[in-house]
Design a protein around this motif. Structure first.
Motif, PDB file in Angstrom:
ATOM      1  N   VAL A 584       0.844  -1.171  -0.012  1.00 14.55           N
ATOM      2  CA  VAL A 584      -0.062  -0.075   0.066  1.00 14.55           C
ATOM      3  C   VAL A 584       0.767   1.296  -0.054  1.00 14.55           C
ATOM      4  CG1 VAL A 584      -0.263  -0.084   2.450  1.00 14.55           C
ATOM      5  CG2 VAL A 584      -2.014   1.284   1.014  1.00 14.55           C
ATOM      6  N   LEU A 585       0.613   2.200  -0.754  1.00 13.40           N
ATOM      7  CA  LEU A 585       1.516   3.483  -1.052  1.00 13.40           C
ATOM      8  C   LEU A 585       0.699   4.618  -0.497  1.00 13.40           C
ATOM      9  CD1 LEU A 585       2.526   1.110  -3.196  1.00 13.40           C
ATOM     10  CD2 LEU A 585       3.361   3.393  -4.315  1.00 13.40           C
ATOM     11  N   LYS A 586       1.395   5.376   0.283  1.00 13.82           N
ATOM     12  CA  LYS A 586       0.963   6.826   0.422  1.00 13.82           C
ATOM     13  C   LYS A 586       0.810   7.811  -0.604  1.00 13.82           C
ATOM     14  CE  LYS A 586       1.897  10.504   3.883  1.00 13.82           C
ATOM     15  NZ  LYS A 586       2.823  11.121   4.695  1.00 13.82           N
ATOM     16  N   GLN A 587       1.990   7.577  -1.757  1.00 14.96           N
ATOM     17  CA  GLN A 587       2.211   8.285  -2.547  1.00 14.96           C
ATOM     18  C   GLN A 587       3.249   7.937  -3.577  1.00 14.96           C
ATOM     19  OE1 GLN A 587       4.306  10.498   0.696  1.00 14.96           O
ATOM     20  NE2 GLN A 587       5.547  11.388  -0.768  1.00 14.96           N
ATOM     21  N   PRO A 588       3.475   8.294  -4.866  1.00 19.68           N
ATOM     22  CA  PRO A 588       4.233   7.541  -5.852  1.00 19.68           C
ATOM     23  C   PRO A 588       5.809   7.347  -5.433  1.00 19.68           C
ATOM     24  CG  PRO A 588       3.719   9.666  -6.428  1.00 19.68           C
ATOM     25  CD  PRO A 588       2.739   9.425  -5.265  1.00 19.68           C
ATOM     26  N   ILE A 616      -2.855   0.340  -5.667  1.00 21.32           N
ATOM     27  CA  ILE A 616      -2.528   0.341  -4.439  1.00 21.32           C
ATOM     28  C   ILE A 616      -1.939   1.581  -3.557  1.00 21.32           C
ATOM     29  CG2 ILE A 616      -2.040  -2.281  -4.531  1.00 21.32           C
ATOM     30  CD1 ILE A 616       0.892  -1.659  -4.657  1.00 21.32           C
ATOM     31  N   THR A 617      -2.027   2.790  -4.430  1.00 22.98           N
ATOM     32  CA  THR A 617      -1.982   4.112  -3.721  1.00 22.98           C
ATOM     33  C   THR A 617      -3.090   4.826  -3.258  1.00 22.98           C
ATOM     34  OG1 THR A 617      -0.204   4.296  -5.544  1.00 22.98           O
ATOM     35  CG2 THR A 617      -0.902   6.238  -4.293  1.00 22.98           C
ATOM     36  N   THR A 618      -2.999   5.123  -1.938  1.00 23.52           N
ATOM     37  CA  THR A 618      -4.019   5.813  -1.290  1.00 23.52           C
ATOM     38  C   THR A 618      -4.119   7.545  -1.510  1.00 23.52           C
ATOM     39  OG1 THR A 618      -2.834   6.379   0.593  1.00 23.52           O
ATOM     40  CG2 THR A 618      -3.790   4.111   0.675  1.00 23.52           C
ATOM     41  N   HIS A 619      -3.261   8.042  -2.105  1.00 28.71           N
ATOM     42  CA  HIS A 619      -2.939   9.486  -2.327  1.00 28.71           C
ATOM     43  C   HIS A 619      -3.176  10.137  -0.956  1.00 28.71           C
ATOM     44  CE1 HIS A 619      -2.950   8.467  -6.538  1.00 28.71           C
ATOM     45  NE2 HIS A 619      -3.981   7.822  -6.213  1.00 28.71           N
ATOM     46  N   ASP A 620      -2.746   9.730   0.047  1.00 27.18           N
ATOM     47  CA  ASP A 620      -2.941  10.154   1.516  1.00 27.18           C
ATOM     48  C   ASP A 620      -1.794  11.362   1.584  1.00 27.18           C
ATOM     49  OD1 ASP A 620      -4.895   8.495   2.340  1.00 27.18           O
ATOM     50  OD2 ASP A 620      -3.550   7.272   3.693  1.00 27.18           O
TER      51      ASP A 620
END
Length: 754
Positions: A584-588, A616-620
């Motif tokens: 899981v990714l917060k950002q690229p 699987i990126t949340t863009h948080d």
């Protein structure tokens, strides 16, 4: 399209608009708070800030270890010069919708001015017209001006304060906002000298002094029929102005701090003397002249959408207001618009903000780089604290140059900041070919930071590996061979070797002196070259993508289907170790590396990587959408590119992350602008030169911007055609749609259709 406007008085919007309507000049910034009756407004973060000014507070651990930072920098709120009380026939003006008519606020992007006005209805039914103006001068960086102008058929009184009782905002529930240590300044002296009032304060721990001086000017319809008096109170000076029917109070505030001056009072008086005859309107004229020059170079014109045009110009303006303009300062995550992240500078500067200024504001770009050179000694000391034998390890977050991150897995472990900073210097070199600057400042930074890769990397089975680091994605920590880190290190080491030889040829004597100063040998540089050539970039044959790190693709994928909306952002609701165990990714991360270093992967690999990681990126993180938008354009996903662009361009204006109150997201402001230039226009700069691959989203009619490259100015205009015009300088080469052109005047070619 040159103004941000609002007539919203709702309580829930107030904090957000304090950030949106902030004013600054790169030295001083003031949030867009209401001047009047602050004690009667509970929902406010009332702050003024000086860029690069700091105190230090302790970092406490129950279990510490070697190399953990024990103190951190923190940007203090400085003395309050904006607060005033307004009384009409003795009645205090209170911001209540029931008593206010025709409320309006505007941030003028051409004048660099915030204006606000309304009609106030007193309890007795009488009406007053009240107007405010404020400005932080770009031409005279130490000057901040306010004006209150009131028309009322009765007695008018304005009480203006110079208040030393200031405390920082804190939030114990959000790690992005400081918790505790809110009192960072103590009062040394309040004084009155004729028409001038002074407040002298000092940071509690670092003992850095700061002085504010205010000069008041009063005008009214009945010339001379007013009173003005100053009164010393316990922690502030109250200045009272009275008149009837009309009263205009102007405040010219001067700020001086001890990081830049050793004689604060004397310098303040010199500035006062220099500008004493400059009226508010004179300073506005100087402001317009400064901004006209800025917009002439840096404006990004949007065809066919006023909403986007407003947002883009707002973002450019706010970046200019917050970017440091001397080697003492930089640009913090929230700029000068709020207190999120405690005023710290991050890698955001080099990867998001600096590229924008590199294109059109070379002097500002140079100052940002000189800040990094200025703190190089602290970075070398930090490397020693980390157990490295040589080199420089730049802090993950800082103001003065010391490491201020207390959580090393998502802070100090992000060694990629060394390569990010080197990348910024290298980009400057590509734009300007300035070998003199490289020799005087850049080379030392590039070599010292490159040494760290030889310290923390190692050879294994013929490849060069870098273990136990964290990449840009903070939802994955302490990993081996993070793709972004390794790719950036590869580029960094390549350029260290290249510059070593180029600078030898350019000025052998001075370069030998530099090598002697830092004890750099040809053998060490050769090690850098070999490590670069053999850098391990993890590739998964089955998926056909570059893996984010050695172990990332072995992990289970995060259960997105059963994650509820109220659990985002994950960092506020789920323990880091739980997050670290999943894909899981917060950002690229890898996708960001593909943007910055696209030659390290072919187009199909980049597309497959984009497809995999996007899911699987949340863009948080606010640093996410703009990059996914840019790379969507690169991959040919044009509808998706526009969707991400719109998410980024309206992030603060629409408070999409619900934390605009803590300050504007500076990296996203810059990233949104890059979404036009690097995204839709496909602009790139490399050793081989500059290139564009422009498209126009279906929702737009086109766009126009300028680029400064090798002493030339180009205007790039994309609508039905692609027009490239040489505005200044010698003819130069540009690659358009993979074909080389020489621009000597104007060229036009057919635009690629979607």
């Amino acid at each position: 399209m040159w103004q941000l406007k609002s007539n919203d008085l709702s309580t829930e919007r107030l904090l957000q608009e304090e950030s949106l309507f902030s004013i600054g000049n790169g030295y001083i910034g003031v949030r867009g708070c209401f001047d009047e009756a602050p004690d009667l407004i509970s929902n406010t973060i009332r702050g003024s800030y000086i860029n690069g000014f700091y105190d230090r507070v302790p970092i406490l651990y129950d279990e510490s270890a070697s190399g953990f930072p024990t103190v951190k920098d923190k940007q203090p709120r400085v003395m309050d010069t904006q607060t005033s009380l307004i009384l009409l026939d003795g009645e205090t003006v209170v911001i209540k919708a029931s008593q206010i008519r025709d409320y309006f606020r505007v941030l003028d992007l051409q004048k660099g001015l915030m204006e606000r006005s309304y009609k106030y209805i007193t309890k007795s039914g009488k009406a007053a017209k009240i107007a405010f103006r404020r400005m932080a001068s770009f031409a005279a960086k130490n000057i901040l001006c306010y004006e209150i102008d009131i028309y009322y058929d009765g007695e008018i009184e304005i009480i203006s304060f110079l208040d030393s009782d200031v405390r920082n905002h804190s939030d114990s529930y959000d790690p992005r906002v400081a918790n505790g240590h809110d009192k960072l300044l103590h009062l040394n002296k309040l004084s009155i000298e004729g028409t001038l009032v002074f407040c002298e304060m000092e940071t509690i721990t670092t003992k850095i002094p700061i002085l504010s001086m205010i000069e008041y000017e009063v005008t009214c319809l009945d010339s001379g029929h007013y009173s003005l008096e100053h009164n010393l109170e316990e922690q502030k000076i109250a200045t009272k102005a009275k008149s009837k029917r009309h009263l205009k109070l102007q405040k010219k505030c001067i700020f001086i701090d001890g990081t830049r001056s050793s004689c604060l009072y004397e310098e303040a008086m010199e500035i006062h003397s220099k500008y004493s005859k400059h009226s508010f309107d004179d300073l506005i004229s100087m402001q317009e002249e400064y901004l006209n020059s800025f917009w002439n170079a840096s404006d990004i014109e949007i065809y066919g959408c006023d909403n986007i045009q407003e947002a883009i110009r707002f973002q450019l303006f706010q970046l200019l207001q917050s970017v440091g303009k001397d080697e003492i300062s930089n640009i913090s995550a929230k700029g000068l618009s709020g207190e999120g992240y405690e005023g710290h500078y991050f890698w955001d500067t080099e990867i998001y903000v600096l590229p924008l200024f590199q294109m059109t504001q070379p002097e500002l770009a140079k100052q940002l780089l000189l800040y990094r050179y200025h703190i190089l000694p602290q970075a070398k000391q930090r490397a020693k604290e980390m157990g490295h034998n040589k080199g420089a390890a730049y802090p993950w977050r800082t103001i003065s140059g010391i490491e201020c991150s207390s959580y090393f897995p998502a802070g100090t472990a992000q060694y990629h900041i060394n390569a990010d900073i080197a990348y910024g210097f290298i980009q400057y070199y590509l734009y300007h070919g300035d070998k003199s600057f490289m020799l005087e400042a850049a080379a030392e930074v590039i070599f010292e930071t490159a040494r760290i890769w030889l310290e923390i990397g190692h050879w294994y089975k013929g490849a060069y590996h870098i273990d136990n680091v964290t990449g840009p994605d903070e939802y994955t920590a302490i990993v081996n061979n993070n793709y972004y880190t390794n790719a950036m290190a590869k580029y960094h080491l390549y350029w260290a070797d290249k510059l070593y030889h180029e600078l030898h040829e350019y000025n052998n004597a001075d370069f030998e002196e530099l090598c002697h100063k830092i004890n750099l040998t040809s053998d060490e540089v050769n090690e850098m070259r070999l490590a670069s050539e053999a850098m391990h970039l993890v590739y998964d044959e089955e998926l056909g993508i570059h893996a984010q790190d050695d172990s990332f693709l072995r992990k289970a994928v995060w259960d997105f289907a059963n994650t509820t909306p109220d659990q985002y952002p994950l960092l506020l609701h789920i323990h880091p170790l739980t997050i670290y165990r999943y894909q899981v990714l917060k950002q690229p991360d890898t996708v960001l590396a593909h943007f910055l270093l696209e030659d390290y992967a072919d187009t199909e690999t980049m597309k497959r990587s984009y497809d995999y990681y996007e899911k699987i990126t949340t863009h948080d993180s606010s640093l996410s959408s703009c990059i996914y938008g840019i790379m969507a354009s690169r991959c040919g996903y044009y509808e998706k590119a526009y969707e991400y662009f719109m998410e980024a361009v309206r992030l603060d204006l629409d408070d999409k992350h619900s934390n605009t109150k803590d300050g504007l997201h500076m990296a996203n402001l810059a990233g949104s602008c890059l979404g036009i230039i690097n995204g839709f226009a496909g602009y790139r700069i490399k050793e081989t030169g500059i290139s564009i691959d422009p498209i126009v989203p279906n929702e737009l009619a086109g766009y126009r911007f300028r680029i400064h490259y090798l002493d030339a100015w180009l205007e790039i205009d994309v609508n039905e055609l692609v027009r490239i015009k040489l505005l200044q300088g010698k003819p130069l080469k540009i690659t358009i749609y993979n074909k080389d052109y020489i621009v000597a005047d104007t060229i036009e070619i057919e635009r690629k259709q979607l």
